[in-house]
Structures are given as structure tokens and as C-alpha cells.
Design a protein around this motif. Structure first.
Motif, PDB file in Angstrom:
ATOM      1  N   MET A  19       5.411 -34.107 -20.941  1.00 33.78           N
ATOM      2  CA  MET A  19       5.516 -33.499 -19.612  1.00 33.78           C
ATOM      3  C   MET A  19       6.628 -32.452 -19.570  1.00 33.78           C
ATOM      4  N   VAL A  65       6.476 -29.166  -4.973  1.00 32.71           N
ATOM      5  CA  VAL A  65       6.835 -30.207  -5.929  1.00 32.71           C
ATOM      6  C   VAL A  65       5.638 -31.108  -6.197  1.00 32.71           C
ATOM      7  N   TYR A  66       4.899 -31.489  -5.154  1.00 33.77           N
ATOM      8  CA  TYR A  66       3.734 -32.362  -5.326  1.00 33.77           C
ATOM      9  C   TYR A  66       2.684 -31.704  -6.207  1.00 33.77           C
ATOM     10  N   ASN A  68       3.127 -29.159  -8.266  1.00 36.46           N
ATOM     11  CA  ASN A  68       3.723 -28.949  -9.580  1.00 36.46           C
ATOM     12  C   ASN A  68       3.565 -30.193 -10.439  1.00 36.46           C
ATOM     13  N   LEU A  69       3.886 -31.339  -9.873  1.00 37.22           N
ATOM     14  CA  LEU A  69       3.772 -32.604 -10.587  1.00 37.22           C
ATOM     15  C   LEU A  69       2.314 -32.935 -10.905  1.00 37.22           C
ATOM     16  N   ASN A  72       1.112 -30.545 -13.693  1.00 38.23           N
ATOM     17  CA  ASN A  72       1.766 -30.932 -14.935  1.00 38.23           C
ATOM     18  C   ASN A  72       1.122 -32.189 -15.509  1.00 38.23           C
ATOM     19  N   THR A  73       0.831 -33.164 -14.663  1.00 39.43           N
ATOM     20  CA  THR A  73       0.185 -34.391 -15.119  1.00 39.43           C
ATOM     21  C   THR A  73      -1.214 -34.105 -15.640  1.00 39.43           C
TER      22      THR A  73
END
Length: 173
Positions: A19, A65-66, A68-69, A72-73
Motif C-alpha cells: 500500500m 481521504v476515503y 484515496n484509501l 489505494n486498496t
């Protein structure tokens, strides 16, 4: 048991490393910006309120942020599955013809596990009445916040293990 715990620790460490590498190497900021541009302020407030359970002071930053995460996941899980599939090919001598099938199923299985675990964590976070344990809801000390998240994480692990044991038990009959 110790081997299983060590294997789990290695997989979690590998996932964190993947990650971080994906966050540094893959340029997906434009995708996050284009997704967040689809939301107006009111929808952003509703979306973050749905996730947090309370109004957010900075909904745009939280929304970024949500997403982005999430992105990324969604990138990191297939990369990690490819690394583990390659490792299995080298160490376990898996047939090359079955590598694609193994990679696809391991990716889907890992995504399902991550989203199930996250969903259980979120449901417990939203539904349990933690405010009855804390005297002042506006100011949390570092210790009480760590205790709150640790308790929620332990409850999530227990629920996840219980659910997976029930699914495995039902499937084996």
C-alpha cells in the motif's frame, strides 16, 4: 498456531508495504480529484455524515481521504495477490496454466475479506454506544481514543472470526 500467526503477520506487513509503495508510485490523485468533483458540498456532508455518524468539520478532506484509501486498496490488493501468486509459483511449483485463475480468485477473496472486515468495523463503530463509557464526548484523551479503537478492533476480529467459522462450518456439512 505460531506458524499461522507468523504467516498472518507477514501478509499484513506485506500488504502495508504494498500500500505504501502504491501510494508513492501510482499517480491516482487525478482520479480522486475527479471523483470528489462529482460531489457538491451538501452531498459531501451527507456522505461523510453517513460514514462517521456525525457532521464532519472538513467534509471535502475526509471525502478525499476515503476515496484515496479506497483506490489505494483496489490497486494494492491485486498487486499483493500477484506477489503471493508469484511466490507460490516459485516455492510450491504451481502449474503456469493455473496462475491466472489462482491470481483472480485470490484477488477476489482478499477484496471480499477486506471489505467484510471493514464493514464489520464500521457497523460496530456506528452501532455500539461507546459514549456511555466516556464522560466527556467532546474531548477524548489519547489513551481513551486508543482504548476505544482497540476495543472496536478486538470486537471486529471476534465477530469476523465467528462469522468465518460459521460459514466454514456450514460449507463443510
Amino acid at each position: 498456531m505460531a506458524r499461522h500467526v507468523l504467516s498472518l503477520f507477514v501478509k499484513i506487513s506485506l500488504f502495508i508495504a504494498v500500500m505504501l509503495i502504491v501510494a508513492k508510485v501510482v499517480p491516482y490523485d487525478g482520479l480522486v480529484d475527479s471523483i470528489t468533483a462529482l460531489f457538491d458540498y451538501q452531498n459531501t456532508q451527507r456522505f461523510t455524515h453517513f460514514i462517521l455518524g456525525e457532521p464532519d468539520v472538513e467534509p471535502w478532506e475526509s471525502l478525499q481521504v476515503y476515496f484515496n484509501l479506497l483506490i489505494n486498496t483496489l490497486i494494492s490488493v491485486p498487486v499483493m495477490s500477484a506477489v503471493i501468486t508469484f511466490f507460490n509459483r516459485v516455492t510450491l511449483k504451481v502449474k503456469p496454466a493455473s496462475l491466472l485463475k489462482e491470481w483472480i480468485f485470490s484477488t477476489l477473496r482478499r477484496l471480499a475479506k477486506i471489505f467484510a472486515f471493514t464493514f464489520i468495523f464500521w457497523v460496530l463503530f456506528r452501532c455500539l454506544t461507546y459514549h456511555s463509557f466516556f464522560e466527556n464526548e467532546n474531548n477524548f484523551s489519547d489513551f481513551s481514543l486508543a482504548a476505544f479503537i482497540g476495543l472496536n478492533l478486538l470486537l471486529t476480529i471476534a465477530c469476523y472470526c465467528f462469522i468465518t467459522k460459521k460459514i466454514t462450518f456450514k460449507r463443510s456439512l
